[in-house]
Scaffold this active site. Structure first.
Site, PDB file in Angstrom:
ATOM      1  N   GLY A   7       0.856  -1.189   0.000  1.00  0.00           N
ATOM      2  CA  GLY A   7       0.000   0.000   0.000  1.00  0.00           C
ATOM      3  C   GLY A   7       0.892   1.239   0.000  1.00  0.00           C
ATOM      4  CB  SER A  32      -1.457 -10.021  -0.553  1.00  0.00           C
ATOM      5  OG  SER A  32      -2.564 -10.794  -0.907  1.00  0.00           O
ATOM      6  CB  ILE A  35      -4.801  -8.981   1.388  1.00  0.00           C
ATOM      7  CG1 ILE A  35      -4.912 -10.457   1.763  1.00  0.00           C
ATOM      8  CG2 ILE A  35      -5.229  -8.090   2.549  1.00  0.00           C
ATOM      9  CD1 ILE A  35      -3.945 -10.896   2.850  1.00  0.00           C
ATOM     10  CB  ALA A  43      -5.944  14.841   2.111  1.00  0.00           C
ATOM     11  CE  LYS A  71      -4.675  19.351   3.290  1.00  0.00           C
ATOM     12  NZ  LYS A  71      -4.696  18.079   4.030  1.00  0.00           N
ATOM     13  CB  VAL A 192       3.025 -13.177   4.217  1.00  0.00           C
ATOM     14  CG1 VAL A 192       3.660 -13.823   5.449  1.00  0.00           C
ATOM     15  CG2 VAL A 192       4.040 -12.366   3.436  1.00  0.00           C
ATOM     16  CB  THR A 354      -1.656  13.136  10.767  1.00  0.00           C
ATOM     17  OG1 THR A 354      -2.859  12.604  11.313  1.00  0.00           O
ATOM     18  CG2 THR A 354      -1.556  14.599  11.045  1.00  0.00           C
ATOM     19  N   GLY A 355      -1.994  10.554   8.368  1.00  0.00           N
ATOM     20  CA  GLY A 355      -1.598   9.160   8.174  1.00  0.00           C
ATOM     21  C   GLY A 355      -0.323   9.048   7.334  1.00  0.00           C
ATOM     22  CB  ILE A 356       0.510  10.192   3.934  1.00  0.00           C
ATOM     23  CG1 ILE A 356      -0.506   9.230   3.312  1.00  0.00           C
ATOM     24  CG2 ILE A 356       1.739  10.344   3.046  1.00  0.00           C
ATOM     25  CD1 ILE A 356      -1.222   9.750   2.094  1.00  0.00           C
TER      26      ILE A 356
HETATM   27  P1  FAD Z   1      -2.877  -0.669   3.439  1.00  0.00           P
HETATM   28  O1  FAD Z   1      -3.203   0.355   2.448  1.00  0.00           O
HETATM   29  O2  FAD Z   1      -4.012  -1.387   4.082  1.00  0.00           O
HETATM   30  O3  FAD Z   1      -1.925  -1.722   2.736  1.00  0.00           O
HETATM   31  C1  FAD Z   1      -1.676  -2.973   3.298  1.00  0.00           C
HETATM   32  C2  FAD Z   1      -0.876  -3.794   2.305  1.00  0.00           C
HETATM   33  O4  FAD Z   1      -0.469  -4.995   2.946  1.00  0.00           O
HETATM   34  C3  FAD Z   1      -1.632  -4.189   1.050  1.00  0.00           C
HETATM   35  O5  FAD Z   1      -0.793  -4.038  -0.067  1.00  0.00           O
HETATM   36  C4  FAD Z   1      -1.911  -5.677   1.262  1.00  0.00           C
HETATM   37  O6  FAD Z   1      -1.946  -6.382   0.040  1.00  0.00           O
HETATM   38  C5  FAD Z   1      -0.689  -6.061   2.078  1.00  0.00           C
HETATM   39  N1  FAD Z   1      -0.885  -7.262   2.866  1.00  0.00           N
HETATM   40  C6  FAD Z   1      -1.713  -7.435   3.919  1.00  0.00           C
HETATM   41  N2  FAD Z   1      -1.617  -8.714   4.372  1.00  0.00           N
HETATM   42  C7  FAD Z   1      -0.692  -9.321   3.592  1.00  0.00           C
HETATM   43  C8  FAD Z   1      -0.165 -10.623   3.538  1.00  0.00           C
HETATM   44  N3  FAD Z   1      -0.585 -11.594   4.367  1.00  0.00           N
HETATM   45  N4  FAD Z   1       0.750 -10.920   2.602  1.00  0.00           N
HETATM   46  C9  FAD Z   1       1.186  -9.976   1.725  1.00  0.00           C
HETATM   47  N5  FAD Z   1       0.719  -8.722   1.742  1.00  0.00           N
HETATM   48  C10 FAD Z   1      -0.219  -8.402   2.646  1.00  0.00           C
HETATM   49  N6  FAD Z   1      -3.897   9.388   5.531  1.00  0.00           N
HETATM   50  C11 FAD Z   1      -3.578  10.606   5.074  1.00  0.00           C
HETATM   51  O7  FAD Z   1      -2.418  11.015   5.154  1.00  0.00           O
HETATM   52  N7  FAD Z   1      -4.523  11.420   4.536  1.00  0.00           N
HETATM   53  C12 FAD Z   1      -5.810  11.072   4.462  1.00  0.00           C
HETATM   54  O8  FAD Z   1      -6.627  11.816   3.921  1.00  0.00           O
HETATM   55  C13 FAD Z   1      -6.186   9.810   4.987  1.00  0.00           C
HETATM   56  N8  FAD Z   1      -7.465   9.415   4.985  1.00  0.00           N
HETATM   57  C14 FAD Z   1      -7.787   8.206   5.519  1.00  0.00           C
HETATM   58  C15 FAD Z   1      -9.128   7.834   5.626  1.00  0.00           C
HETATM   59  C16 FAD Z   1      -9.471   6.643   6.220  1.00  0.00           C
HETATM   60  C17 FAD Z   1     -10.917   6.266   6.356  1.00  0.00           C
HETATM   61  C18 FAD Z   1      -8.474   5.755   6.676  1.00  0.00           C
HETATM   62  C19 FAD Z   1      -8.828   4.444   7.290  1.00  0.00           C
HETATM   63  C20 FAD Z   1      -7.139   6.111   6.560  1.00  0.00           C
HETATM   64  C21 FAD Z   1      -6.792   7.331   6.009  1.00  0.00           C
HETATM   65  N9  FAD Z   1      -5.473   7.735   5.937  1.00  0.00           N
HETATM   66  C22 FAD Z   1      -5.157   8.980   5.502  1.00  0.00           C
HETATM   67  C23 FAD Z   1      -4.384   6.821   6.289  1.00  0.00           C
HETATM   68  C24 FAD Z   1      -3.818   6.214   5.009  1.00  0.00           C
HETATM   69  O9  FAD Z   1      -4.858   5.648   4.246  1.00  0.00           O
HETATM   70  C25 FAD Z   1      -2.781   5.161   5.334  1.00  0.00           C
HETATM   71  O10 FAD Z   1      -1.853   5.695   6.215  1.00  0.00           O
HETATM   72  C26 FAD Z   1      -2.068   4.713   4.093  1.00  0.00           C
HETATM   73  O11 FAD Z   1      -2.975   4.340   3.089  1.00  0.00           O
HETATM   74  C27 FAD Z   1      -1.144   3.584   4.395  1.00  0.00           C
HETATM   75  O12 FAD Z   1      -1.803   2.379   4.532  1.00  0.00           O
HETATM   76  P2  FAD Z   1      -0.926   1.084   4.665  1.00  0.00           P
HETATM   77  O13 FAD Z   1      -0.028   0.998   3.485  1.00  0.00           O
HETATM   78  O14 FAD Z   1      -0.334   1.081   6.012  1.00  0.00           O
HETATM   79  O15 FAD Z   1      -2.003  -0.092   4.645  1.00  0.00           O
END
Ligand code: FAD
Length: 512
Positions: A7, A32, A35, A43, A71, A192, A354-356
C-alpha cells in the site's frame, strides 16, 4: 530487508530507503494480490514535499501520473455552527512586536474572520486559487520577493511548506513501485501465509503461498490494520486512543468529477456531521469523499445514506468502501527485527491528514536509526520514542478539534465536551483560557506543526474561550493593524494574479 505490504506505506518505505541507501541495502517488497490496500488516504500534510524532493521527483512528472492537485489548507465547515467555515492553512503565523498575529487579532478583531486577517492562504482557498502561476512560478517565491511576507524563505524551508498535495493513493503506489523496482527493489506478488520466529522470538523468514520461503534480516510490517508481523506474530499490544477519539469507522466513495465544471478547491474539506465528519478531497479525475463516524452513535447504513445525500446524484453509481478503523498505536513500532510503518504502526482519524505524514516521519526516523552495524537497543528505543511522541501529539491535537467545536446539538457533540482528554491537554486548555498559545515550549508533544496550528483550531472552532495577552493593552496596536491590512492587500493581489486550480491544471493538461 523485506517489506510486507504494497500500500502507500510499503511503497513509500521501499522507495525512500532505496533512495537513501541505494544498492547497499537489499530490499524486497511482498505484496498480496488477494488482500487489498485500504484504498483511501489521499490528502497530505505539507511536509510531504520533503519526501518527493528526497526522491528527486519533479511535480511535472509525478503529479499528472497520480491525478494530483495542490492543497493549501484544511477547510473546516460547520464545526462551530451551520454555515460557518475556517481554514487551518500551511502558512506560518506572523508575529508583530513579539506577539503572534492571532493574539493581536483577539485584542483588536478587525473582522469576524481571524483566518482571513492573519493568513493569506485563507483568501486563496476561498477564491479556489492555485499556489502556482500559469508560468509555473511558485507562490512562495512571490511571497519572498515582493512584500516580504513571511520575512525569509527559511520559514518555508523548515518544518512547513506553503502547500501539500492531494493524489490518488493507488496511482501513487503504482508510481513508487516503478520508481523502486527501477532502482533494484525486488517485487514479489504473493500472500504471506506464515511468519516464522526463531528461538529468540525474532522473525526468521516468511512463508508465502507461491514463492515459498523468503528470508530477511529486517522485516518492515506495512500490512495495514492487520499488523500481521508486529501485532499478530510478535504479539505487540495495541494502545487504543478510542477513549478520547471515538470515531472508529468510515465509509468512502470515489465520485467522478469534471474539471471543466466542478471546482477543484485547493484544500481538503472536513464538514462536521451528526456523528463525525465528511472529508472532501478534490483530484483531477474525481472527488475522494468519506464519512468518518463513531459506531456507538451511527450505523454504517445510515452513514452511507448521509454521505450519498451529501454528495448528491454524482455519487449514485459509486460503490461504497466501508472501513473499520483501528485508532491508536502499537505499543512499540519497532520490536525485535520488525519495524511497523503505516496503519500497522498506528493511526488516528484523518482529520488533519496525518496518516501519510506518520509514514513519512517513520521512514525518516528509520533511516536515522537504521541498524546498519547490528541491532542496538538504543537505536530501537530512539526510533520508538520518536514515533510514539508524534502519534500521541497528533492524538492530542485532534482531541482539541472536538473539545473546541462549539456545536453541541446532539449526544455525539455533547459527549465531545465531557470525554476524558489525553494527559497534559486539560492543563493546557486551562492555560489557554487566560492566554492564547504562542510560540514556545508549552506544546512539547505535538511534533511537526508549530503552535499556530493550536491557535487556528482554538479560534476557528470557537467553543473554548481564549484571551489575548494582557500586555497588548500596553503596546501600540498600529503595527499589528497595519499587518492585517497588508495581509488583506497581499491576498487581494494574489487572488487577482493567480489562476484557479481548474484553470491551472487545464492549462497543464493542454500543455500550454
Ligand atoms: P494498506 O493500504 O491497508 O496496505 C496494506 C498492504 O499490505 C496491502 O498491499 C496488502 O496487500 C498487504 N498485505 C496485507 N496482508 C498481507 C499478507 N498476508 N501478505 C502480503 N501482503 C499483505 N492518511 C492521510 O495522510 N490522509 C488522508 O486523507 C487519509 N485518509 C484516511 C481515511 C481513512 C478512512 C483511513 C482508514 C485512513 C486514512 N489515511 C489517511 C491513512 C492512510 O490511508 C494510510 O496511512 C495509508 O494508506 C497507508 O496504509 P498502509 O499501506 O499502512 O495499509
Amino acid at each position: 530487508m523485506v517489506v510486507v505490504g504494497g500500500g502507500t506505506a510499503g511503497w513509500m518505505t521501499a522507495a525512500y530507503l532505496t533512495a537513501a541507501f541505494g544498492e547497499r541495502v537489499d530490499i524486497t517488497v511482498v505484496e498480496s494480490a488477494d488482500i487489498g490496500a485500504v484504498g483511501v488516504g489521499e490528502a497530505t500534510f505539507s511536509d510531504i514535499r520533503h519526501f518527493f524532493e528526497f526522491l528527486g521527483l519533479a511535480e511535472r512528472d509525478w503529479m499528472p501520473a497520480c491525478n494530483a492537485t495542490y492543497k493549501l489548507a484544511v477547510r473546516f465547515e460547520n464545526w462551530r455552527q451551520p454555515g460557518h467555515h475556517f481554514y487551518h492553512p500551511f502558512e506560518q503565523l506572523r508575529s508583530v512586536q513579539g506577539f503572534p498575529l492571532t493574539d493581536w487579532w483577539l485584542r483588536h478583531p478587525t473582522t469576524d474572520r481571524f483566518d482571513v486577517d492573519c493568513f493569506v492562504m485563507a483568501s486563496l482557498c476561498d477564491a479556489g486559487r492555485s499556489p502556482r502561476y500559469l508560468d509555473g512560478r511558485l507562490l512562495e517565491q512571490e511571497f519572498v520577493e515582493k512584500d516580504g511576507l513571511p520575512s525569509t524563505i527559511a520559514e518555508y524551508q523548515g518544518a512547513q511548506f506553503p502547500y501539500a498535495y492531494h493524489f490518488e493513493a493507488h496511482l501513487l503506489a503504482k508510481y513508487l513501485t516503478r520508481y523502486a523496482t527501477q532502482r533494484g527493489v525486488t517485487h514479489v506478488v504473493d500472500t504471506v501465509r506464515e511468519v516464522a520466529l526463531d528461538e529468540r522470538g525474532w522473525v526468521s523468514h516468511l512463508e508465502t503461498a507461491e514463492h515459498g520461503r523468503i528470508d530477511g534480516d529486517i522485516f518492515v510490517d506495512c500490512t495495514g490494520f492487520r499488523g500481521l508481523l508486529v501485532n499478530k506474530a510478535l504479539a505487540e499490544p495495541f494502545v487504543s486512543y478510542q477513549d478520547s477519539l471515538p470515531n472508529d469507522s468510515a465509509v468512502a466513495l470515489q465520485v467522478p468529477m469534471d474539471m471543466d465544471k466542478d471546482p477543484i478547491r485547493p484544500c481538503t474539506t472536513a464538514t462536521a456531521q451528526d456523528a463525525g465528519w465528511i472529508w472532501t478531497i478534490p483530484l483531477i479525475s474525481r472527488l475522494g469523499t468519506g464519512y468518518v463516524y463513531a459506531r456507538d452513535y451511527l450505523e454504517p447504513e445510515e452513514a452511507e445514506r448521509t454521505l450519498r445525500e451529501f454528495v448528491g446524484p454524482a455519487a449514485a453509481d459509486a460503490p461504497a468502501n466501508h472501513i473499520r478503523m483501528r485508532i491508536g498505536r502499537s505499543r512499540r513500532s519497532w520490536v525485535n527485527n520488525v519495524v511497523a510503518i503505516g496503519l500497522s504502526s498506528g493511526f488516528v482519524e484523518p482529520l488533519e491528514s496525518t496518516g501519510i505524514f506518520f509514514i513519512h516521519h517513520a521512514i525518516e526516523q528509520l533511516v536515522k536509526f537504521f541498524p546498519a552495524t547490528g541491532f542496538d537497543p538504543q537505536l530501537q528505543e530512539g526510533y520508538n520514542s520518536s514515533v510514539q511522541h508524534v502519534m500521541d501529539g497528533v492524538r492530542e491535537f485532534l482531541v482539541l478539534h472536538y473539545r473546541g467545536a462549539k456545536r453541541a446539538d446532539n449526544q455525539y457533540w455533547r459527549d465531545t465536551k465531557t470525554r476524558a482528554v489525553p494527559d497534559g491537554l486539560a492543563e493546557r486548555l486551562e492555560a489557554w483560557r487566560s492566554k492564547v498559545p504562542d510560540a514556545g515550549s508549552t506544546y512539547p508533544r505535538y511534533h511537526g506543526l508549530p503552535p499556530y496550528s493550536y491557535n487556528c483550531i482554538l479560534l476557528g472552532t470557537g467553543g473554548i474561550e481564549t484571551l489575548p495577552s494582557p500586555a497588548l493593552d500596553l503596546i501600540d496596536e498600529k503595527p499589528a493593524l497595519a499587518e492585517f491590512q497588508a495581509i488583506r492587500h497581499k491576498a487581494r493581489a494574489l487572488v487577482a494574479a493567480l489562476p484557479t486550480q481548474n484553470e491551472y491544471f487545464r492549462r497543464m493538461r493542454e500543455g500550454s
